[in-house]
Design a protein around this motif. Structure first.
Motif, mmCIF file in Angstrom:
data_model
loop_
_atom_site.group_PDB
_atom_site.id
_atom_site.type_symbol
_atom_site.label_atom_id
_atom_site.label_comp_id
_atom_site.label_asym_id
_atom_site.label_seq_id
_atom_site.Cartn_x
_atom_site.Cartn_y
_atom_site.Cartn_z
ATOM 1 N N MET A 1 1.299 -0.875 0.099
ATOM 2 C CA MET A 1 0.312 0.335 0.273
ATOM 3 C C MET A 1 0.722 1.351 -0.181
ATOM 4 S SD MET A 1 -2.688 1.096 2.965
ATOM 5 C CE MET A 1 -4.347 0.841 2.620
ATOM 6 N N LYS A 2 0.752 2.577 -0.830
ATOM 7 C CA LYS A 2 1.160 3.404 -0.754
ATOM 8 C C LYS A 2 0.599 4.559 -0.316
ATOM 9 C CE LYS A 2 2.937 6.665 -4.513
ATOM 10 N NZ LYS A 2 4.320 7.164 -3.696
ATOM 11 N N VAL A 3 1.083 4.945 0.711
ATOM 12 C CA VAL A 3 1.368 6.252 1.857
ATOM 13 C C VAL A 3 1.363 7.652 1.569
ATOM 14 C CG1 VAL A 3 1.612 6.397 3.854
ATOM 15 C CG2 VAL A 3 1.910 4.004 3.705
ATOM 16 N N SER A 4 0.621 8.233 1.539
ATOM 17 C CA SER A 4 0.755 9.745 0.561
ATOM 18 C C SER A 4 1.931 10.490 1.332
ATOM 19 C CB SER A 4 0.037 10.394 1.016
ATOM 20 O OG SER A 4 -0.660 10.606 2.865
ATOM 21 N N ARG A 5 2.020 11.286 0.913
ATOM 22 C CA ARG A 5 3.795 12.246 1.587
ATOM 23 C C ARG A 5 3.171 13.218 2.288
ATOM 24 N NH1 ARG A 5 6.041 16.169 -3.293
ATOM 25 N NH2 ARG A 5 6.895 14.276 -4.004
ATOM 26 N N THR A 6 1.868 13.373 2.690
ATOM 27 C CA THR A 6 1.186 14.449 3.919
ATOM 28 C C THR A 6 1.139 13.427 4.854
ATOM 29 O OG1 THR A 6 -0.042 15.744 1.624
ATOM 30 C CG2 THR A 6 -0.875 15.168 4.908
ATOM 31 N N ILE A 7 1.166 12.634 4.886
ATOM 32 C CA ILE A 7 1.202 11.384 6.486
ATOM 33 C C ILE A 7 2.591 10.611 6.326
ATOM 34 C CG2 ILE A 7 0.343 9.003 6.496
ATOM 35 C CD1 ILE A 7 -2.065 9.268 5.044
ATOM 36 N N LYS A 8 4.037 11.130 5.566
ATOM 37 C CA LYS A 8 4.602 10.772 5.576
ATOM 38 C C LYS A 8 5.728 11.856 6.625
ATOM 39 C CE LYS A 8 6.101 7.393 1.920
ATOM 40 N NZ LYS A 8 6.953 6.988 1.349
ATOM 41 N N GLU A 9 5.094 13.110 6.032
ATOM 42 C CA GLU A 9 5.511 14.183 6.552
ATOM 43 C C GLU A 9 4.600 14.035 7.842
ATOM 44 O OE1 GLU A 9 4.483 17.125 3.802
ATOM 45 O OE2 GLU A 9 6.547 16.393 2.316
ATOM 46 N N GLN A 10 3.800 13.919 8.354
ATOM 47 C CA GLN A 10 2.533 14.153 9.584
ATOM 48 C C GLN A 10 3.922 13.064 9.988
ATOM 49 O OE1 GLN A 10 -0.940 13.501 8.759
ATOM 50 N NE2 GLN A 10 -1.354 16.109 9.079
ATOM 51 N N ALA A 11 3.843 12.224 10.316
ATOM 52 C CA ALA A 11 4.419 11.166 11.010
ATOM 53 C C ALA A 11 6.003 11.110 11.409
ATOM 54 C CB ALA A 11 4.818 9.521 10.345
ATOM 55 N N ALA A 12 7.034 11.960 9.997
ATOM 56 C CA ALA A 12 8.199 12.263 10.601
ATOM 57 C C ALA A 12 7.988 13.333 12.241
ATOM 58 C CB ALA A 12 8.421 13.422 9.688
ATOM 59 N N VAL A 13 7.596 15.017 11.675
ATOM 60 C CA VAL A 13 6.848 15.630 12.756
ATOM 61 C C VAL A 13 6.861 14.846 14.255
ATOM 62 C CG1 VAL A 13 5.145 17.133 13.645
ATOM 63 C CG2 VAL A 13 6.600 17.249 11.236
ATOM 64 N N ILE A 14 5.393 13.449 14.243
ATOM 65 C CA ILE A 14 4.904 13.363 15.233
ATOM 66 C C ILE A 14 6.395 12.773 15.854
ATOM 67 C CG2 ILE A 14 3.332 11.809 16.091
ATOM 68 C CD1 ILE A 14 1.692 12.133 13.218
ATOM 69 N N LYS A 15 7.406 11.724 14.846
ATOM 70 C CA LYS A 15 8.629 11.209 15.897
ATOM 71 C C LYS A 15 9.611 12.033 16.298
ATOM 72 C CE LYS A 15 12.047 8.319 14.442
ATOM 73 N NZ LYS A 15 12.917 7.083 13.623
ATOM 74 N N GLY A 16 9.316 12.821 15.573
ATOM 75 C CA GLY A 16 10.233 13.714 16.720
ATOM 76 C C GLY A 16 10.376 14.527 17.937
ATOM 77 N N THR A 17 8.355 14.559 17.770
ATOM 78 C CA THR A 17 8.374 15.580 19.150
ATOM 79 C C THR A 17 7.698 14.271 19.733
ATOM 80 O OG1 THR A 17 6.012 17.112 17.737
ATOM 81 C CG2 THR A 17 6.139 16.926 19.303
ATOM 82 N N ARG A 18 7.625 13.353 19.580
ATOM 83 C CA ARG A 18 7.164 11.810 20.782
ATOM 84 C C ARG A 18 8.855 12.316 21.082
ATOM 85 N NH1 ARG A 18 4.471 8.152 21.559
ATOM 86 N NH2 ARG A 18 3.191 8.324 19.642
ATOM 87 N N ASN A 19 10.132 11.896 20.349
ATOM 88 C CA ASN A 19 11.181 11.555 20.732
ATOM 89 C C ASN A 19 11.479 13.292 21.567
ATOM 90 O OD1 ASN A 19 11.653 9.056 19.157
ATOM 91 N ND2 ASN A 19 13.094 10.070 17.368
ATOM 92 N N ARG A 20 11.324 14.532 21.383
ATOM 93 C CA ARG A 20 11.116 15.200 22.107
ATOM 94 C C ARG A 20 11.068 15.528 23.785
ATOM 95 N NH1 ARG A 20 11.718 17.792 17.501
ATOM 96 N NH2 ARG A 20 9.043 18.991 17.882
ATOM 97 N N LEU A 21 10.138 15.272 23.721
ATOM 98 C CA LEU A 21 8.642 14.912 24.640
ATOM 99 C C LEU A 21 8.835 13.745 25.454
ATOM 100 C CD1 LEU A 21 4.715 15.621 23.381
ATOM 101 C CD2 LEU A 21 6.400 16.701 25.288
ATOM 102 N N VAL A 22 9.775 12.394 24.945
ATOM 103 C CA VAL A 22 10.496 11.940 26.049
ATOM 104 C C VAL A 22 11.239 12.349 26.798
ATOM 105 C CG1 VAL A 22 11.487 9.335 25.754
ATOM 106 C CG2 VAL A 22 9.745 9.474 24.424
ATOM 107 N N ASN A 23 12.014 12.722 26.108
ATOM 108 C CA ASN A 23 13.597 13.340 27.051
ATOM 109 C C ASN A 23 13.399 14.392 27.853
ATOM 110 O OD1 ASN A 23 15.649 11.657 25.135
ATOM 111 N ND2 ASN A 23 15.271 13.537 23.506
ATOM 112 N N ALA A 24 12.566 15.301 27.440
ATOM 113 C CA ALA A 24 11.324 16.599 28.599
ATOM 114 C C ALA A 24 11.534 15.851 28.936
ATOM 115 C CB ALA A 24 11.070 17.498 27.638
ATOM 116 N N LEU A 25 10.425 14.547 29.355
ATOM 117 C CA LEU A 25 9.489 13.899 30.131
ATOM 118 C C LEU A 25 9.780 13.004 30.998
ATOM 119 C CD1 LEU A 25 5.666 14.332 28.411
ATOM 120 C CD2 LEU A 25 6.593 15.709 29.788
#
Length: 64
Positions: free
Chosen positions: A1-25
């Motif tokens: 299944m092909k994943v749209s570019r928008t969803i891939k970009e959102q996933a990258a933002v979410i992953k970065g945010t998750r990593n920052r929050l793990v470090n902060a929290l």
């Protein structure tokens, strides 16, 4: 299944945010915390993470 570019970009933002929050929290952030930081709805977060998760092959041997 092909994943749209928008969803891939959102996933990258979410992953970065998750990593920052793990470090902060010092723990895994909740979906609500990620949502507040990214501006994405919880549904958008779930969709992006599910769509970009590693897939398993249907031809993989089972361990029976």
């Amino acid at each position: 299944m092909k994943v749209s570019r928008t969803i891939k970009e959102q996933a990258a933002v979410i992953k970065g945010t998750r990593n920052r929050l793990v470090n902060a929290l010092g723990r895994e952030p909740t979906i609500q915390e990620i949502s507040r930081q990214t501006g994405f709805s919880p549904e958008e977060i779930a969709l992006a993470e599910t769509a970009t998760a590693a897939t398993e092959s249907i031809q993989r041997e089972c361990g029976e």
